[in-house]
Design a protein around this motif. Sequence first.
Motif, mmCIF file in Angstrom:
data_model
loop_
_atom_site.group_PDB
_atom_site.id
_atom_site.type_symbol
_atom_site.label_atom_id
_atom_site.label_comp_id
_atom_site.label_asym_id
_atom_site.label_seq_id
_atom_site.Cartn_x
_atom_site.Cartn_y
_atom_site.Cartn_z
ATOM 1 N N ARG A 29 38.924 -54.231 49.509
ATOM 2 C CA ARG A 29 39.388 -54.122 48.080
ATOM 3 C C ARG A 29 39.491 -52.672 47.571
ATOM 4 O O ARG A 29 40.622 -52.185 47.219
ATOM 5 N N SER A 30 38.755 -51.823 48.253
ATOM 6 C CA SER A 30 38.833 -50.275 48.223
ATOM 7 C C SER A 30 40.094 -49.859 48.770
ATOM 8 O O SER A 30 40.692 -48.910 48.173
ATOM 9 N N LEU A 33 42.990 -50.984 46.646
ATOM 10 C CA LEU A 33 43.051 -49.738 45.494
ATOM 11 C C LEU A 33 43.638 -48.509 45.676
ATOM 12 O O LEU A 33 44.399 -47.980 45.141
ATOM 13 N N GLU A 36 47.448 -48.894 45.912
ATOM 14 C CA GLU A 36 48.048 -49.062 44.635
ATOM 15 C C GLU A 36 48.077 -47.505 44.005
ATOM 16 O O GLU A 36 48.912 -47.520 43.388
ATOM 17 N N ARG A 37 46.864 -46.991 44.026
ATOM 18 C CA ARG A 37 46.902 -45.447 43.853
ATOM 19 C C ARG A 37 48.242 -44.832 44.220
ATOM 20 O O ARG A 37 48.975 -43.901 43.590
#
Length: 243
Positions: A29-30, A33, A36-37
């Motif tokens: 998940r990290s 993310l 996504e950033r």
Amino acid sequence: MTQQKVGTREEWLAVRKRLLEHEKELTRRSDELARERQELPWVPVGKEYTFESNDGTKTLLDLFDGRSQLLVYHFMFGPSVEGWPEAGCPGCTYTADSLDEAVAHLPHRDVAFVAVSRASLEHLNAYKRRMGWSFPWVSFGESDFNLDFAVFTEEERRTGKGFNFGSAKNADIDVREVELHGLSAFALEEGVVHHTYSTYDRGTDVLNATWQLLDRTPKGRGSEFEGWPRRRYEYEDSASDRG
């Protein structure tokens, strides 16, 4: 205090393997993310900012120092900060201890790093020497740099309210009056500086190696933080520190 369960090695191993799956899930998940950033829209920075550095006055473009990416740590050091004018914020100091050697690797990945504060260059240099840090640190003086990258609408800039994207926890904070910490990212493309990302509050936890170490101790980071963290030179070898 809840009494910790004591078990056999076999019990520990079974629970640890289940935890490993959760840790792997968090890692995945990290990674998501992070992607996504990177997909956030880039916003051109049209306003001119100047900073006082040891090499003279610099623009935001100058802070890239020949790289295409820039990370800015908003370090709380101004009249509203505990320890002013001799010292910067204890919490920012705590994080800066983790950042100091780590950021030396960034230029080799096309990333420049700089800390920015309201305090004068004279105060920044004095505190930097006292702490033994080597990262670049510049003063934005009386400019709106921190304000403009703490709140993002005209109404928020006018009122100083809306820090951390309007989270309820920060509803009463006026960023026109107080120093607040955070991390902002910028990109340079075809001579144009773009703002790409900012994070505040618990979003900066990952910058601090000490938090990560504490989260892996038997008792964790705890919930009582009165008088902690402190600046390194303020610690005493007291019974309270040993728990």
